[in-house]
Design a protein around this motif. Structure first.
Motif, PDB file in Angstrom:
ATOM      1  N   ALA A 126       0.819  -1.209   0.000  1.00 54.84           N
ATOM      2  CA  ALA A 126       0.000   0.000   0.000  1.00 54.84           C
ATOM      3  C   ALA A 126       0.858   1.267   0.000  1.00 54.84           C
ATOM      4  O   ALA A 126       0.399   2.335  -0.400  1.00 54.84           O
ATOM      5  N   GLU A 127       2.118   1.152   0.456  1.00 47.88           N
ATOM      6  CA  GLU A 127       3.012   2.306   0.495  1.00 47.88           C
ATOM      7  C   GLU A 127       3.798   2.468  -0.794  1.00 47.88           C
ATOM      8  O   GLU A 127       4.467   3.476  -0.992  1.00 47.88           O
ATOM      9  N   SER A 128       3.731   1.488  -1.674  1.00 50.24           N
ATOM     10  CA  SER A 128       4.482   1.559  -2.920  1.00 50.24           C
ATOM     11  C   SER A 128       3.823   2.531  -3.886  1.00 50.24           C
ATOM     12  O   SER A 128       2.601   2.535  -4.042  1.00 50.24           O
ATOM     13  N   PRO A 129       4.605   3.389  -4.557  1.00 48.43           N
ATOM     14  CA  PRO A 129       4.019   4.290  -5.550  1.00 48.43           C
ATOM     15  C   PRO A 129       3.378   3.553  -6.713  1.00 48.43           C
ATOM     16  O   PRO A 129       2.575   4.129  -7.446  1.00 48.43           O
ATOM     17  N   LEU A 130       3.696   2.273  -6.878  1.00 48.19           N
ATOM     18  CA  LEU A 130       3.111   1.495  -7.970  1.00 48.19           C
ATOM     19  C   LEU A 130       1.687   1.063  -7.654  1.00 48.19           C
ATOM     20  O   LEU A 130       0.877   0.845  -8.556  1.00 48.19           O
ATOM     21  N   PHE A 131       1.353   0.917  -6.375  1.00 53.05           N
ATOM     22  CA  PHE A 131       0.013   0.482  -5.971  1.00 53.05           C
ATOM     23  C   PHE A 131      -0.751   1.553  -5.206  1.00 53.05           C
ATOM     24  O   PHE A 131      -1.960   1.437  -5.033  1.00 53.05           O
ATOM     25  N   ARG A 132      -0.067   2.571  -4.737  1.00 51.08           N
ATOM     26  CA  ARG A 132      -0.709   3.586  -3.906  1.00 51.08           C
ATOM     27  C   ARG A 132      -1.795   4.311  -4.697  1.00 51.08           C
ATOM     28  O   ARG A 132      -1.569   4.711  -5.845  1.00 51.08           O
ATOM     29  N   PRO A 133      -2.996   4.487  -4.125  1.00 50.33           N
ATOM     30  CA  PRO A 133      -4.012   5.279  -4.810  1.00 50.33           C
ATOM     31  C   PRO A 133      -3.464   6.659  -5.163  1.00 50.33           C
ATOM     32  O   PRO A 133      -2.840   7.318  -4.343  1.00 50.33           O
ATOM     33  N   GLY A 134      -3.673   7.057  -6.391  1.00 46.61           N
ATOM     34  CA  GLY A 134      -3.126   8.320  -6.861  1.00 46.61           C
ATOM     35  C   GLY A 134      -1.925   8.130  -7.756  1.00 46.61           C
ATOM     36  O   GLY A 134      -1.542   9.026  -8.491  1.00 46.61           O
ATOM     37  N   GLY A 135      -1.316   6.937  -7.690  1.00 47.06           N
ATOM     38  CA  GLY A 135      -0.212   6.646  -8.584  1.00 47.06           C
ATOM     39  C   GLY A 135      -0.725   6.273  -9.963  1.00 47.06           C
ATOM     40  O   GLY A 135      -1.925   6.199 -10.210  1.00 47.06           O
ATOM     41  N   SER A 136       0.199   6.033 -10.871  1.00 45.80           N
ATOM     42  CA  SER A 136      -0.205   5.641 -12.220  1.00 45.80           C
ATOM     43  C   SER A 136      -0.215   4.125 -12.316  1.00 45.80           C
ATOM     44  O   SER A 136       0.792   3.470 -12.045  1.00 45.80           O
ATOM     45  N   PRO A 137      -1.346   3.521 -12.717  1.00 47.47           N
ATOM     46  CA  PRO A 137      -1.417   2.066 -12.787  1.00 47.47           C
ATOM     47  C   PRO A 137      -0.844   1.473 -14.073  1.00 47.47           C
ATOM     48  O   PRO A 137      -0.844   0.266 -14.239  1.00 47.47           O
ATOM     49  N   VAL A 138      -0.373   2.321 -14.995  1.00 50.32           N
ATOM     50  CA  VAL A 138       0.124   1.828 -16.284  1.00 50.32           C
ATOM     51  C   VAL A 138       1.507   2.400 -16.560  1.00 50.32           C
ATOM     52  O   VAL A 138       1.714   3.613 -16.474  1.00 50.32           O
ATOM     53  N   LEU A 139       2.444   1.532 -16.908  1.00 49.48           N
ATOM     54  CA  LEU A 139       3.765   1.948 -17.347  1.00 49.48           C
ATOM     55  C   LEU A 139       3.952   1.463 -18.779  1.00 49.48           C
ATOM     56  O   LEU A 139       3.923   0.254 -19.036  1.00 49.48           O
ATOM     57  N   LEU A 140       4.111   2.390 -19.711  1.00 43.80           N
ATOM     58  CA  LEU A 140       4.354   2.029 -21.100  1.00 43.80           C
ATOM     59  C   LEU A 140       5.844   1.747 -21.279  1.00 43.80           C
ATOM     60  O   LEU A 140       6.680   2.542 -20.845  1.00 43.80           O
ATOM     61  N   LEU A 141       6.176   0.629 -21.891  1.00 40.41           N
ATOM     62  CA  LEU A 141       7.554   0.146 -21.940  1.00 40.41           C
ATOM     63  C   LEU A 141       8.178   0.357 -23.319  1.00 40.41           C
ATOM     64  O   LEU A 141       7.489   0.308 -24.339  1.00 40.41           O
ATOM     65  N   ASN A 142       9.481   0.547 -23.326  1.00 40.19           N
ATOM     66  CA  ASN A 142      10.204   0.503 -24.592  1.00 40.19           C
ATOM     67  C   ASN A 142      10.771  -0.906 -24.761  1.00 40.19           C
ATOM     68  O   ASN A 142      10.629  -1.770 -23.879  1.00 40.19           O
ATOM     69  N   GLU A 143      11.428  -1.162 -25.869  1.00 39.42           N
ATOM     70  CA  GLU A 143      11.900  -2.520 -26.159  1.00 39.42           C
ATOM     71  C   GLU A 143      12.958  -2.989 -25.162  1.00 39.42           C
ATOM     72  O   GLU A 143      13.004  -4.159 -24.792  1.00 39.42           O
ATOM     73  N   LEU A 144      13.806  -2.080 -24.708  1.00 41.77           N
ATOM     74  CA  LEU A 144      14.830  -2.453 -23.741  1.00 41.77           C
ATOM     75  C   LEU A 144      14.192  -2.845 -22.407  1.00 41.77           C
ATOM     76  O   LEU A 144      14.588  -3.833 -21.778  1.00 41.77           O
ATOM     77  N   GLN A 145      13.216  -2.070 -21.960  1.00 46.29           N
ATOM     78  CA  GLN A 145      12.533  -2.387 -20.707  1.00 46.29           C
ATOM     79  C   GLN A 145      11.778  -3.705 -20.816  1.00 46.29           C
ATOM     80  O   GLN A 145      11.753  -4.502 -19.874  1.00 46.29           O
ATOM     81  N   LEU A 146      11.163  -3.951 -21.975  1.00 45.31           N
ATOM     82  CA  LEU A 146      10.467  -5.223 -22.189  1.00 45.31           C
ATOM     83  C   LEU A 146      11.447  -6.386 -22.121  1.00 45.31           C
ATOM     84  O   LEU A 146      11.141  -7.443 -21.546  1.00 45.31           O
ATOM     85  N   ALA A 147      12.629  -6.196 -22.690  1.00 47.62           N
ATOM     86  CA  ALA A 147      13.635  -7.265 -22.695  1.00 47.62           C
ATOM     87  C   ALA A 147      14.078  -7.627 -21.280  1.00 47.62           C
ATOM     88  O   ALA A 147      14.475  -8.762 -21.018  1.00 47.62           O
ATOM     89  N   VAL A 148      14.018  -6.670 -20.363  1.00 50.14           N
ATOM     90  CA  VAL A 148      14.378  -6.937 -18.970  1.00 50.14           C
ATOM     91  C   VAL A 148      13.221  -7.598 -18.228  1.00 50.14           C
ATOM     92  O   VAL A 148      13.412  -8.565 -17.466  1.00 50.14           O
ATOM     93  N   LEU A 149      11.999  -7.112 -18.452  1.00 52.29           N
ATOM     94  CA  LEU A 149      10.860  -7.564 -17.663  1.00 52.29           C
ATOM     95  C   LEU A 149      10.275  -8.896 -18.134  1.00 52.29           C
ATOM     96  O   LEU A 149       9.837  -9.710 -17.315  1.00 52.29           O
ATOM     97  N   GLU A 150      10.272  -9.144 -19.435  1.00 53.04           N
ATOM     98  CA  GLU A 150       9.613 -10.360 -19.920  1.00 53.04           C
ATOM     99  C   GLU A 150      10.218 -11.636 -19.359  1.00 53.04           C
ATOM    100  O   GLU A 150       9.479 -12.545 -18.944  1.00 53.04           O
TER     101      GLU A 150
END
Length: 314
Positions: A126-150
């Motif tokens: 609940a304290e994470s900016p990724l889940f905290r109400p008011g944060g952004s629920p969507v992160l648009l990725l570039n190809e390099l970021q996708l290569a790390v996360l996938e």
């Protein structure tokens, strides 16, 4: 098809995915205690609109194909792959998908899963900016970021399918790695407004209000008590919340809150053995005298008079 109203737990959702999405690869992982994590991948045509159902768990998913919009409180976000999307159990979302095939890898888990495998001093989700109400629920990725996360998401699927006795700890580590990688990414700032944003805000307010109840034990405290609390949870200004609720329901935000507090207080006074002080504290009143005045103002009776009418000890 819309999710049935009975889906509230990870077991329900796991069963729903396995029976309605035969092309999905899915596994549910039970951690010690009440912790659970559900991992699945899916590639198929999906309904154009997936309305939010009450689900008391967190979700992270990597969108690899398919476009649409994510509606969240008074905001909507255009979603295009690749994207990393978050949802939390406090603020509901709805997804409007464009026609075509959608491919994603999903990881859903409850708060107990995160807490039971976390390190001492680890912040709550609940304290994470990724889940905290008011944060952004969507992160648009570039190809390099996708290569790390996938590969991290692929490991979630692989680990969930094993019978390794400590797989929940391994999955927790991969989830934590995903969250750290996400924190390195700047969230998008472009939003567009929906024509029915005010109505959606009113609907979300009423859902959040309903979720606060029933109070199950005297130690159960209301998380949201005032209009400002609800506005903060929805990441909007309290004046906007008040206008939206008034326009959609004909009643003020304060009137809705008072009505629900009186309803819950009456149930507890008539059917529980909690003391008046315990009820007052659970409902968020600083002092029992404040609760007494509030209750009498709205019912014409003091809490003690309401309880004596039911012949229960105070």
């Amino acid at each position: 098809m819309p999710l049935p109203d009975s889906i509230e737990t990870l077991q329900d959702f796991h069963h729903h995915v396995l029976t309605t999405r035969p092309s999905s690869t899915a596994a549910i992982v039970a951690a010690p205690g009440a912790g659970q994590c559900f991992v699945y991948s899916s590639c198929q045509s999906v309904p154009p609109l997936s309305p939010h159902q009450r689900r008391d768990f967190y979700k992270i998913y990597l969108l690899k194909a398919g476009t649409g919009r994510l509606h969240y409180a008074s905001r909507s976000l255009e979603v295009a792959p690749p994207a990393l999307i978050f949802s939390n159990p406090l603020v509901p979302y709805s997804v409007e998908r464009d026609a075509g095939t959608h491919e994603a890898i999903y990881c859903s888990f409850n708060a107990e899963f995160w807490q039971s495998n976390g390190r001492p001093g680890q912040p709550s989700l609940a304290e994470s900016p990724l889940f905290r109400p008011g944060g952004s629920p969507v992160l648009l990725l570039n190809e390099l970021q996708l290569a790390v996360l996938e590969p991290l998401f692929q490991q979630l699927v692989a680990q969930a399918a094993t019978d390794y006795v400590h797989r929940y700890e391994v999955i927790h580590n991969y989830v934590e790695l995903i969250l750290h990688e996400a924190l390195k990414i700047d969230p998008p700032t472009a939003h567009f407004s929906s024509h029915n944003a005010a109505g959606r805000v009113a609907s979300l307010f009423l859902e959040l209000l309903t979720r606060q109840f029933p109070l199950l034990t005297p130690t159960h405290q209301l998380r949201l008590r005032t209009p400002h609390d609800y506005a903060a949870a929805l990441a909007i200004h309290v004046n906007y919340l008040n206008r939206a609720v008034q326009a959609a329901t004909g009643k003020t935000t304060t009137a809705h809150l008072a009505e629900r507090l009186v309803q819950e207080a009456t149930v507890l006074l008539q059917s529980s053995y909690w003391s008046v002080a315990e009820i007052s504290d659970s409902l968020g009143f600083a002092y029992p005298t404040y609760f007494n005045r509030f209750f009498k103002k709205h019912t014409g009776l003091t809490p003690l008079q309401m309880r004596q009418a039911e012949l229960l000890p105070a």
